[in-house]
Design a protein around this motif. Structure first.
Motif, PDB file in Angstrom:
ATOM      1  N   ILE A   1      25.924 -82.638   6.518  1.00 54.89           N
ATOM      2  CA  ILE A   1      26.450 -82.440   7.868  1.00 54.89           C
ATOM      3  C   ILE A   1      27.761 -82.568   8.122  1.00 54.89           C
ATOM      4  CG2 ILE A   1      26.140 -83.698   9.984  1.00 54.89           C
ATOM      5  CD1 ILE A   1      23.321 -84.763   9.091  1.00 54.89           C
ATOM      6  N   ALA A   2      28.518 -83.456   7.170  1.00 51.36           N
ATOM      7  CA  ALA A   2      29.818 -83.299   7.112  1.00 51.36           C
ATOM      8  C   ALA A   2      30.663 -82.089   6.706  1.00 51.36           C
ATOM      9  CB  ALA A   2      30.478 -84.633   5.872  1.00 51.36           C
ATOM     10  N   GLU A   3      30.150 -81.243   5.898  1.00 47.61           N
ATOM     11  CA  GLU A   3      30.650 -80.221   5.330  1.00 47.61           C
ATOM     12  C   GLU A   3      30.313 -79.068   6.470  1.00 47.61           C
ATOM     13  OE1 GLU A   3      29.728 -76.815   1.761  1.00 47.61           O
ATOM     14  OE2 GLU A   3      28.616 -78.623   1.832  1.00 47.61           O
ATOM     15  N   LEU A   4      29.285 -79.027   7.194  1.00 42.65           N
ATOM     16  CA  LEU A   4      29.009 -78.344   8.485  1.00 42.65           C
ATOM     17  C   LEU A   4      29.875 -78.406   9.442  1.00 42.65           C
ATOM     18  CD1 LEU A   4      26.999 -76.009   9.489  1.00 42.65           C
ATOM     19  CD2 LEU A   4      25.626 -77.895  10.187  1.00 42.65           C
ATOM     20  N   ALA A   5      30.125 -79.702   9.779  1.00 44.54           N
ATOM     21  CA  ALA A   5      31.191 -80.011  10.877  1.00 44.54           C
ATOM     22  C   ALA A   5      32.607 -79.704  10.610  1.00 44.54           C
ATOM     23  CB  ALA A   5      31.020 -81.689  11.111  1.00 44.54           C
ATOM     24  N   HIS A   6      33.226 -79.876   9.438  1.00 46.88           N
ATOM     25  CA  HIS A   6      34.468 -79.837   8.902  1.00 46.88           C
ATOM     26  C   HIS A   6      34.855 -78.072   9.040  1.00 46.88           C
ATOM     27  CE1 HIS A   6      34.510 -83.802   6.965  1.00 46.88           C
ATOM     28  NE2 HIS A   6      34.715 -83.971   8.411  1.00 46.88           N
ATOM     29  N   SER A   7      33.593 -77.331   8.598  1.00 47.91           N
ATOM     30  CA  SER A   7      33.651 -75.839   8.495  1.00 47.91           C
ATOM     31  C   SER A   7      34.137 -75.171   9.679  1.00 47.91           C
ATOM     32  CB  SER A   7      32.475 -75.162   8.152  1.00 47.91           C
ATOM     33  OG  SER A   7      31.461 -75.321   9.157  1.00 47.91           O
ATOM     34  N   LYS A   8      33.959 -75.887  10.999  1.00 46.86           N
ATOM     35  CA  LYS A   8      34.393 -75.503  12.261  1.00 46.86           C
ATOM     36  C   LYS A   8      35.380 -76.182  12.815  1.00 46.86           C
ATOM     37  CE  LYS A   8      31.558 -72.010  12.947  1.00 46.86           C
ATOM     38  NZ  LYS A   8      31.726 -70.695  12.842  1.00 46.86           N
ATOM     39  N   GLY A   9      36.120 -77.311  11.932  1.00 45.74           N
ATOM     40  CA  GLY A   9      37.129 -77.836  12.537  1.00 45.74           C
ATOM     41  C   GLY A   9      36.678 -78.940  13.323  1.00 45.74           C
TER      42      GLY A   9
END
Length: 447
Positions: free
Chosen positions: A225-233
């Motif tokens: 989930i962190a990787e997904l969130a950070h992919s969009k800033g």
């Protein structure tokens, strides 16, 4: 009623004369007569003090509470063991009468206690900094949304439906007048539905907000989930059970930007739902976005270690739209209970509590499944789990209560899609004998 008011008849007459009225009733003339109670209260007459004390004790004795019932109810407040040393220390006058420690020269004890609390919360969560506590888990969760919005300059957050419904309600209340949009996403097998998140995540979202273990007790895949969130800033905000963090990897090490939670499990009794305390920890870059107070360690002119409120003043949070938050106080006495609890238990003690919760919860779940209950989700869980009951949960809980057990949480009100959903919590306090009897009553073996 006049026996409880210290004014004499002469006192009242002088007050009425000063007000320019003839009777107390004239003070209520603006209240419509149709809403006034004209009849006498149906209550008994006055009692002698000794009789009154016995009467109130008798009334209190009718209540069911954690002292005379065995509890399997969680949903945000838990029946954990509180060592006697916690109450002994926080009952010291210098702690329970202390106010905001603005003057460090006379507040070193309180400041050091808060500093130690902050240090332990940072270690548990894997974060760089935490404040001196918040009101509760719900308010700390909502405040974290504003931190993310301020840091990213975005005005939308995505929140999991598997987050405690009361936390989500407080989040909506907080954001309603701040222009922050809250959009919820679903769950799949008790965990965050990543496909649903992907469909709603864009460059206007400030943060993805989740709970782990979530309201169903299920452990989320924080790293994904962190990787997904950070992919969009966007940021990842995690509300965590502090007891679980003694066993699970710290959210900060899995990519979380802000970690919040309810601290009640750390040495605070249930107390009919409060007061408790919330914790809020974050990464270094969010240090100046945090609400509330922060205690720092320094040295004085002679090189001696000392503690002070640092980086921000309480008053910065009462500047309306310019403030990072409108919260200008905390729950330092309850947080002190948390600090005493954590220091008393130590790393190994906390880990042992977490292991006991985990093992006993899984034993209870296995035994209930043998009696005809079905698992609602197959995902990994910590100390709470959801079962599908073979009959209405209300009936089961009523039967349990007659036998001295407080049953699990009925999910039908908040999650009607989970028909006969029963959320059960098992802490380290539950013995095998208690679990077996609970299972027997719920499974219909005890009549």
């Amino acid at each position: 009623m006049w026996n409880y008011i210290p004014h004499t008849r002469e006192d009242k007459e002088r007050m009425l004369e000063a007000l320019g009225i003839k009777s107390v009733d004239e003070l209520f003339e603006d209240i419509p007569k149709e809403v006034r109670m004209e009849r006498n209260y149906d209550i008994p007459g006055p009692l002698a003090e000794d009789c009154l004390v016995r009467h109130t004790q008798e009334l209190a004795g009718r209540n069911l509470h954690l002292g005379n019932c065995t509890c399997f109810l969680g949903a945000g407040v838990y029946d954990h063991f509180v060592p006697s040393v916690v109450d002994a220390i926080i009952s010291r006058g210098e702690f329970y009468t202390a106010y905001t420690p603005y003057q460090p020269e006379i507040s070193q004890g309180t400041l050091q206690a808060i500093f130690e609390y902050q240090s332990m919360i940072c270690e548990l969560t894997g974060m760089y900094v935490t404040n001196a506590s918040m009101y509760d888990g719900a308010s700390s969760f909502a405040e974290s949304a504003f931190m993310a919005c301020s840091a990213t300059k975005r005005e939308k957050v995505l929140c999991s439906k598997a987050v405690n419904p009361e936390y989500r309600s407080v989040l909506r209340t907080y954001t309603h007048f701040r222009g922050v949009e809250v959009e919820e996403f679903g769950y799949k097998d008790g965990q965050v539905d990543l496909e649903d998140v992907k469909g709603k995540l864009n460059d206007k979202v400030a943060a993805i907000m989740i709970q782990s273990p979530n309201f169903f007790g299920v452990i989320e895949d924080l790293a994904s989930i962190a990787e997904l969130a950070h992919s969009k800033g966007a940021m990842l905000i995690v509300s965590a059970d502090p007891i679980s963090l003694a066993l699970l990897e710290a959210p900060g090490k899995l990519g979380a930007d802000i970690v919040t939670g309810e601290g009640q499990a750390l040495g605070n009794p249930a107390s009919f739902g409060g007061p408790h305390f919330g914790f809020l920890a974050a990464t270094e870059k969010l240090l100046r976005k945090m609400p509330g107070r922060i205690v720092g360690q320094t040295v004085d002119t002679e090189g001696r270690r000392g503690f002070v409120l640092t980086l921000q003043a309480r008053e910065q949070h009462i500047r309306r739209e310019k403030a990072t938050s409108n919260i200008c106080t905390n729950q330092s006495l309850c947080a002190l209970m948390g600090a005493v609890y954590m220091s008393t238990m130590g790393k190994e003690g906390l880990k042992e509590v977490a292991k006991l919760c985990y093992n006993k919860a899984h034993y209870a779940m296995d035994e209930l499944v043998k009696r005809g209950f079905k698992r609602a989700f197959n995902a990994f869980f910590f100390k709470e789990f959801v079962l599908i009951a073979p009959k209405p949960v209300k009936e089961i809980n009523e039967k349990l209560l007659k036998e001295g057990f407080i049953g699990g949480y009925d999910l039908s009100g908040q999650y009607p899609e989970i028909k006969n959903g029963w959320l059960i919590a098992v802490t380290e306090r539950r013995t095998k004998e208690e679990i077996d009897r609970f299972v027997g009553i719920a499974g219909g073996e005890v009549r």
